[in-house]
Design a protein around this motif. Structure first.
Motif, PDB file in Angstrom:
ATOM      1  N   ARG A 165       0.862  -1.168   0.000  1.00  0.00           N
ATOM      2  CA  ARG A 165       0.000   0.000   0.000  1.00  0.00           C
ATOM      3  C   ARG A 165       0.901   1.221   0.000  1.00  0.00           C
ATOM      4  N   PRO A 166       1.507   1.572  -1.112  1.00  0.00           N
ATOM      5  CA  PRO A 166       2.455   2.678  -1.136  1.00  0.00           C
ATOM      6  C   PRO A 166       1.797   3.952  -0.627  1.00  0.00           C
ATOM      7  N   ILE A 167       2.464   4.589   0.296  1.00  0.00           N
ATOM      8  CA  ILE A 167       1.926   5.780   0.922  1.00  0.00           C
ATOM      9  C   ILE A 167       1.619   6.859  -0.107  1.00  0.00           C
ATOM     10  N   VAL A 222       6.344  10.779 -10.343  1.00  0.00           N
ATOM     11  CA  VAL A 222       6.084   9.364 -10.611  1.00  0.00           C
ATOM     12  C   VAL A 222       7.080   8.911 -11.672  1.00  0.00           C
ATOM     13  N   GLY A 223       7.505   7.656 -11.596  1.00  0.00           N
ATOM     14  CA  GLY A 223       8.500   7.204 -12.561  1.00  0.00           C
ATOM     15  C   GLY A 223       8.647   5.699 -12.595  1.00  0.00           C
ATOM     16  N   ALA A 224       9.388   5.241 -13.592  1.00  0.00           N
ATOM     17  CA  ALA A 224       9.721   3.831 -13.757  1.00  0.00           C
ATOM     18  C   ALA A 224      11.210   3.737 -14.058  1.00  0.00           C
ATOM     19  N   PHE A 270       8.925   0.795  -9.958  1.00  0.00           N
ATOM     20  CA  PHE A 270       8.073   1.980 -10.103  1.00  0.00           C
ATOM     21  C   PHE A 270       8.152   2.779  -8.807  1.00  0.00           C
ATOM     22  N   SER A 271       8.149   4.091  -8.946  1.00  0.00           N
ATOM     23  CA  SER A 271       8.292   4.932  -7.763  1.00  0.00           C
ATOM     24  C   SER A 271       7.360   6.131  -7.840  1.00  0.00           C
ATOM     25  N   GLU A 284       9.052   9.399  -0.437  1.00  0.00           N
ATOM     26  CA  GLU A 284       9.128   8.601  -1.655  1.00  0.00           C
ATOM     27  C   GLU A 284       8.935   7.120  -1.358  1.00  0.00           C
ATOM     28  N   ASN A 285       8.335   6.437  -2.323  1.00  0.00           N
ATOM     29  CA  ASN A 285       8.108   4.996  -2.206  1.00  0.00           C
ATOM     30  C   ASN A 285       8.464   4.340  -3.536  1.00  0.00           C
ATOM     31  N   ARG A 286       9.266   3.253  -3.484  1.00  0.00           N
ATOM     32  CA  ARG A 286       9.611   2.501  -4.691  1.00  0.00           C
ATOM     33  C   ARG A 286       9.307   1.036  -4.462  1.00  0.00           C
ATOM     34  N   PHE A 287       8.703   0.406  -5.475  1.00  0.00           N
ATOM     35  CA  PHE A 287       8.445  -1.026  -5.441  1.00  0.00           C
ATOM     36  C   PHE A 287       8.977  -1.631  -6.728  1.00  0.00           C
TER      37      PHE A 287
END
Length: 305
Positions: free
Chosen positions: A29-31, A97-99, A119-120, A139-142
């Motif tokens: 659950r990315p913040i 947002v990015g990849a 993805f971030s 920031e959150n990256r998965f």
């Protein structure tokens, strides 16, 4: 243990305890994505950006060993590329947002060859105008990282909070905290890590920048050694007959380690879009009686458009 390059130190980039049992059933659950759903992007101004870097990395102790006879060093060619979009939600608030895709190819020990994608998203807030205005970035990256030694492959999630302030027109101070959770099908390669860092960045000229930093990391590490190691075994999880470093076969010891590192970096702008960078880090990882050192040197060229 696989070691990943530290984030590039150019100021224009906003990227970069006790351990808990990795959550294999976690539903990410990315913040920041939750915040994204609550934001009206229709009124935002978007700005695309592409950046990439490629170069050589030297690790003096890829095996994370504390005995000289067990130490194995190696060189790697490391590359990564990222495309992102920045939405200016207000004068001071921006959504990124990015990849990205990244890879490492090692010279001697191919088991650590890696390719990954992720993805971030991040929210950056600036408190005022001008270069010296303080800022914060959540920031959150998965992502997913696949290794040539497939047992090490798995999903990786990082949540970080960073901030910075310009002390003068030429000097800035940045710091932050991050938490990483890596989950692999093979439990032995699961890891969690807390990390914090602080950096002082100085613009020597309009095209040359240097940075000095301190990094602290607390989390799972894997140290390779030729058995027996009765001094390590009582507080480590063991995996015997590992052939990642050839013969003689080693035992992999997974344990909690505390790492203190100092770094020195320099960047020189070659053109509007290209920069050459040189990074050095000296790190010491401890878990009494285990103590091992790593020297990391990276030389790379970075592009931003």
């Amino acid at each position: 243990m696989h070691y990943r390059l530290l984030p590039a130190f150019a100021r224009s980039s906003a990227r970069t305890g006790l351990l808990r049992k990795p959550n294999h059933g976690m539903k990410t659950r990315p913040i920041v994505f939750s915040l994204l759903l609550a934001t009206n992007l229709g009124l935002a101004r978007a700005e695309w950006r592409f950046d990439a870097e490629t170069g050589a990395l030297y690790n003096s102790n890829l095996s994370n060993s504390d005995r000289a006879s067990d130490v194995r060093d190696d060189w790697a060619w490391v590359s990564n590329a990222r495309i992102g979009n920045a939405f200016q939600l207000s004068r001071d608030l921006r959504l990124n947002v990015g990849a990205d895709v990244r890879g490492e190819v090692w010279d001697r020990f191919g088991a650590f060859n890696e390719i990954g994608t992720g993805f971030s998203s991040g929210l950056r807030y600036r408190f005022g105008l001008g270069r010296q205005a303080p800022w914060v970035l959540l920031e959150n990256r998965f992502g997913y990282d696949r290794f040539q030694d497939t047992a090490q492959s798995g999903c990786d999630e990082v949540v970080s909070l960073r901030g910075g302030i310009g002390l003068t027109e030429r000097i800035a101070l940045e710091g932050g905290y991050g938490f990483e959770n890596f989950v692999a099908p093979d439990d032995f390669y699961d890891r969690q890590e807390h990390r914090g860092n602080v950096r002082l960045i100085v613009d020597l000229t309009s095209s040359v920048q240097v940075a000095v930093g301190y990094n602290y990391r607390e989390g799972d590490v894997i140290s390779y050694a030729v058995p027996p190691r009765p001094d390590i075994a009582p507080f480590a999880i063991e995996r015997e007959n590992e052939d990642k470093f050839g013969n003689p076969l080693r035992t992999a010891y997974k344990l909690l380690g505390w790492t203190h590192a100092v770094s020195l970096s320099m960047a020189c702008q070659l053109s509007k879009y290209a920069t050459i960078q040189v990074d050095y880090e000296y790190a010491v990882t401890l878990h009494d009686p285990l103590r091992y050192e790593n020297h990391l040197v990276a030389t790379k060229i970075a592009f931003a458009y």
